[in-house]
Design a protein around this motif. Structure first.
Motif, PDB file in Angstrom:
ATOM      1  N   GLY A  29       0.791  -1.219   0.000  1.00  0.00           N
ATOM      2  CA  GLY A  29       0.000   0.000   0.000  1.00  0.00           C
ATOM      3  C   GLY A  29       0.825   1.272   0.000  1.00  0.00           C
ATOM      4  N   VAL A  30       0.118   2.376  -0.014  1.00  0.00           N
ATOM      5  CA  VAL A  30       0.745   3.698  -0.047  1.00  0.00           C
ATOM      6  C   VAL A  30       1.253   4.049   1.342  1.00  0.00           C
ATOM      7  CG1 VAL A  30       0.334   6.155  -0.444  1.00  0.00           C
ATOM      8  CG2 VAL A  30      -0.703   4.462  -1.956  1.00  0.00           C
ATOM      9  N   VAL A  31       2.464   4.589   1.390  1.00  0.00           N
ATOM     10  CA  VAL A  31       3.035   5.099   2.637  1.00  0.00           C
ATOM     11  C   VAL A  31       3.384   6.564   2.423  1.00  0.00           C
ATOM     12  CG1 VAL A  31       3.871   2.913   3.550  1.00  0.00           C
ATOM     13  CG2 VAL A  31       5.309   4.205   1.974  1.00  0.00           C
ATOM     14  N   GLN A  32       3.359   7.316   3.507  1.00  0.00           N
ATOM     15  CA  GLN A  32       3.640   8.741   3.385  1.00  0.00           C
ATOM     16  C   GLN A  32       4.284   9.264   4.657  1.00  0.00           C
ATOM     17  OE1 GLN A  32       1.857  11.509   5.019  1.00  0.00           O
ATOM     18  NE2 GLN A  32       0.845  10.064   6.378  1.00  0.00           N
ATOM     19  N   GLY A  33       4.950  10.376   4.503  1.00  0.00           N
ATOM     20  CA  GLY A  33       5.513  11.095   5.634  1.00  0.00           C
ATOM     21  C   GLY A  33       5.455  12.567   5.306  1.00  0.00           C
ATOM     22  N   LEU A 105       5.408  16.744   1.652  1.00  0.00           N
ATOM     23  CA  LEU A 105       4.847  15.407   1.722  1.00  0.00           C
ATOM     24  C   LEU A 105       5.674  14.487   0.835  1.00  0.00           C
ATOM     25  CD1 LEU A 105       2.493  13.411   2.442  1.00  0.00           C
ATOM     26  CD2 LEU A 105       1.371  14.239   0.363  1.00  0.00           C
ATOM     27  N   ALA A 106       6.124  13.372   1.402  1.00  0.00           N
ATOM     28  CA  ALA A 106       6.803  12.326   0.638  1.00  0.00           C
ATOM     29  C   ALA A 106       5.876  11.116   0.638  1.00  0.00           C
ATOM     30  CB  ALA A 106       8.136  11.965   1.286  1.00  0.00           C
ATOM     31  N   TYR A 107       5.670  10.512  -0.534  1.00  0.00           N
ATOM     32  CA  TYR A 107       4.803   9.346  -0.580  1.00  0.00           C
ATOM     33  C   TYR A 107       5.277   8.378  -1.654  1.00  0.00           C
ATOM     34  CZ  TYR A 107       2.579  11.918  -4.443  1.00  0.00           C
ATOM     35  OH  TYR A 107       2.348  12.608  -5.624  1.00  0.00           O
ATOM     36  N   GLY A 108       4.913   7.121  -1.458  1.00  0.00           N
ATOM     37  CA  GLY A 108       5.293   6.081  -2.401  1.00  0.00           C
ATOM     38  C   GLY A 108       4.536   4.797  -2.100  1.00  0.00           C
ATOM     39  N   THR A 109       4.906   3.731  -2.789  1.00  0.00           N
ATOM     40  CA  THR A 109       4.245   2.448  -2.630  1.00  0.00           C
ATOM     41  C   THR A 109       5.178   1.490  -1.900  1.00  0.00           C
ATOM     42  OG1 THR A 109       3.081   2.806  -4.718  1.00  0.00           O
ATOM     43  CG2 THR A 109       3.119   0.547  -3.851  1.00  0.00           C
TER      44      THR A 109
END
Length: 114
Positions: A29-33, A105-109
């Motif tokens: 799933g998608v993760v973010q920080g 915002l940093a996000y990825g899979t």
């Protein structure tokens, strides 16, 4: 070799959707920080003067670099908590929150690679 790097942990980070030579075993799933940073009033004054004469606003460059690193670290922590060994298709976004403050915002899979 793809444009990948490691975060200091064992998690592979990449802006690619796949890693050549590796297969995605599990999609987690998608993760973010994210982080919100505000300008320092003193630095803001000096940057305002620099803005008049032109040139790089180094205080802001440093502030944004630190913010990207913090957002990335938080994203990696979330991926680790899911048991991921890679975060793919990483992207960054910047949003102005108020005058003088911005969110990074940093996000990825998050995935498990074989």
């Amino acid at each position: 070799m793809p444009p990948t790097y490691t975060s200091g942990s064992d998690i592979l980070l990449s802006n690619l959707e796949i890693v050549p030579g590796r297969r995605i075993r599990t999609h987690l799933g998608v993760v973010q920080g994210s982080t919100v940073r505000a300008k320092h009033v003193g630095k803001d004054l000096l940057s305002g003067l620099k803005n008049i004469v032109g040139g790089e606003l180094k205080a802001y460059t440093e502030l944004m670099q630190e913010a990207r690193e913090e957002a990335s670290r938080r994203m990696v922590e979330q991926a680790e908590s899911l048991g991921a060994n890679a975060v793919l298709n990483i992207r960054y976004s910047t949003t102005s929150i108020t005058a003088g403050a911005a969110e990074i915002l940093a996000y990825g899979t998050a995935v498990m690679l074989e």
